[in-house]
Design an enzyme around this catalytic site. Sequence first.
Site, PDB file in Angstrom:
ATOM      1  N   ASP A 277       5.940   1.758   9.144  1.00  0.00           N
ATOM      2  CA  ASP A 277       5.559   0.954   7.989  1.00  0.00           C
ATOM      3  C   ASP A 277       4.064   1.173   7.806  1.00  0.00           C
ATOM      4  O   ASP A 277       3.386   1.742   8.667  1.00  0.00           O
ATOM      5  CB  ASP A 277       5.910  -0.526   8.189  1.00  0.00           C
ATOM      6  CG  ASP A 277       5.989  -1.270   6.848  1.00  0.00           C
ATOM      7  OD1 ASP A 277       5.387  -0.780   5.864  1.00  0.00           O
ATOM      8  OD2 ASP A 277       6.639  -2.324   6.775  1.00  0.00           O
TER       9      ASP A 277
HETATM   10  C1  BGC Z   1       5.997  -2.763   3.353  1.00  0.00           C
HETATM   11  C2  BGC Z   1       7.009  -1.661   3.168  1.00  0.00           C
HETATM   12  C3  BGC Z   1       6.576  -0.754   2.049  1.00  0.00           C
HETATM   13  C4  BGC Z   1       5.200  -0.205   2.368  1.00  0.00           C
HETATM   14  C5  BGC Z   1       4.673   0.750   1.320  1.00  0.00           C
HETATM   15  C6  BGC Z   1       4.587  -2.227   3.492  1.00  0.00           C
HETATM   16  O1  BGC Z   1       3.656  -3.262   3.436  1.00  0.00           O
HETATM   17  O2  BGC Z   1       6.346  -3.551   4.455  1.00  0.00           O
HETATM   18  O3  BGC Z   1       8.275  -2.200   2.901  1.00  0.00           O
HETATM   19  O4  BGC Z   1       7.514   0.259   1.842  1.00  0.00           O
HETATM   20  O5  BGC Z   1       4.284  -1.289   2.480  1.00  0.00           O
HETATM   21  O6  BGC Z   1       4.341   0.097   0.154  1.00  0.00           O
END
Ligand code: BGC
Length: 761
Positions: A277
């Site tokens: 993530d």
């Molecule tokens: C989120 C993800 C997301 C990523 C990219 C993170 O803060 O938890 O679900 O895909 O950001 O935007």
Amino acid sequence: MQFLPLHYATAFGAACLLAATVGAAQSPAAATKSAAAPTGQAHLLAHEAEVNALLKKMTLEEKVHMLHANSAFAAGGIERLGIPEIMTSDGPHGVRPEQGRNWKPPVDANDASTYLPTNNTLASTWNRDLGYAYGTVLGSEANARGKDIILGPGINIVRAPLNGRNFEYLSEDPYLITQMVVGYIKGVQDQGVSACVKHYAANNQETHRDDVDVDMSERALREIYLPGFKAAVQVGGVNTLMGSYNKFRGTYATENAYLMKTILKQEWGFNGLVMSDWGSVHNTDEALRNGTDLEMGTDLYLMYSGADQSAATAAAGTTPTAPKRSYYDRFYLADPALAAVQKDPSLLPLIDDKVRRILRVMYATKMLGATKRQPGAFNTKGHQATALKVAEEGIVLLKNEGNLLPLKKSVKTVAVIGANADRANSMGGGSGQLKAKYEITPLQGLKNELGSGVTINYVPGYTIARDQKADAQQIAQAVAAAKAADAVIYVGGSIHGYDYTKWSDNAYDAEAVDKPDLKMPFGQDALVQAVLGANPNTVVVLLGGGPIEVAPWAGQAKAIVEAWYPGMEGGNALAHILFGDVNPSGKLPFTFPVKLEDAPAMKLGEYPSTPGNPLKEMYKDDIWVGYRYYDTYKVAPQFAFGHGLSYTTFEYGKLTVKPAAQRATVTLTVRNTGKTAGAEVVQVYVKDLKSAVKRPEKELKGFEKVFLKPGETKTVTMQLPADAFKYYDEAKKQWVLEPGQFEVLVGSSSRDIRQTGSLTL
Ligand code: BGC
């Protein structure tokens, strides 16, 4: 610009079966359209010779360059070898607007996309074909926008009702998740791009999501929290997976050898890539050895300052004389990884394995290789029609006393009460934010439905603002409007939307922060009660990403409709249901408790953390999640899992359960006994009558959505394989089928069982 605390900021980083234990027939669409595609993970090995040849040509520096982001949503890329960058985009209910490499959104970008209903709305359809259709829209639009990976679906278990991100997830039930996730993934990947199933694993809350250390029994992990991911890998054939922010049993998920190596890559045979993530890697050595193949994240300085790259590089400490290295070169899987391998060459095979996985995904998505991807399509009428269909089948009719619904189109004056009626939600919620091509609000949908011959009197009734209490003047206006109208439609519930100037207003359905409580916000309870008092025939429509407490007024209301966040066509879908053009067929994918305190995560579990230790959380609720808890512990829910009404009635015929060697075939007829065409979700639950371990009162193991004309009867046949009867034995470390008697319960919801059969295995 001021920096947000990190656990908020990461949100913007974003801001930004077990083979289906039951062999219920795969959706025809999914079956035909994916017939040619290899199943499981084999397709990722189709180009292994080319992958290895390419790997041989790469220098160590080039290999490491492949392992990390090079801007907010792009990674890798080696021009010398013709290897393109990987472009990613959220996800999970539409392709998000362009942020630009340095968080400078391009001015004239054609990035207003199809806004699909949120993932919980999709789950409420209980329609596998719609999972596939939904994925097809996402895959096609991602492809058209030059993206290679769409960051969805979100499939964490809906455990805690306060989780701010439940709207991005599917269900409290692992079986329903396994059934909906497969179509979604195949739909995306049949369009040539990759899906990315997230967030692996145990990311069931946003409070302290960056550092909470989650623990649970092995049985809960295997029976509840992992089946969706396993199905995504082995049945859906997903190419990529995202490691979550949280720790699991003491170690960050992205560096967790048990989750990533033992279970995902070894037990399940996952051949694709695991990305982190955004900003969830914390240690080079651990990530190298134990998990993440691709480290993603974002340059928060650029994001908030809007400064250019060189300014950011200087701010981050690079001396002017040093060769220009970007922010991203300092990621754990960038320069530090390079230094680590240079120091200890025995780490090289680990790097090679990661690069190999990345290259496999690139071949699988035709970024490499002789054949090129067919172009995708953006914002087509067909995509908008899918958004409408999912909303129409996902909206749930919770209550309809005296058949108040559907309303008659002959009405002359309609009062629409509630600020949610006129509010757009697409830009809300965090990384799932979307610039929708358009968004039909409930108010607009009602205007479209009724035309100019009907007077619609819209009264907000409340103000959407933090700590807003009931306002006597606004209530008086709403009451007057309700008294003067032929029909009253209240549209309230929760909100889903970021207002960048007032972050805290978003503590309802939003990423990075959980909800403060489960009550109707903005003083709505008093308002709904007053409006229902003024006109008892008021229809109450709720928007929201999960359950909400309706007990203060639910007894007073004759009709209650749950509309979730129904996407760009949501207002039209809602109007079609309220006025009977569409017969509702959605079913709840999670339980609505009477009050928050009833929920198992609150009662048995330690949500949001172990007392005295905000960074630790033991899931003491164990396998007793959702209806498994309410039914076994005999706690009455407000609305049960699987509940959802129709404008027609269905009769369940006699059930036969035919056992074979360690399996069973369930057959019954279902008849539409009313005057309206409709669809019923026939749900099959299994109950073990005697067991060595405590087992739930019932567990969903099959369902079929059956479409019936008035008077029509259909025979429904479902297969229950051996897995449908097993539990996870912690001592044996495996699933076991304990011989003995089982009950098969077939019904319209988990609490509306219409036929019971039994069998001995
Ligand atoms: C989120 C993800 C997301 C990523 C990219 C993170 O803060 O938890 O679900 O895909 O950001 O935007």
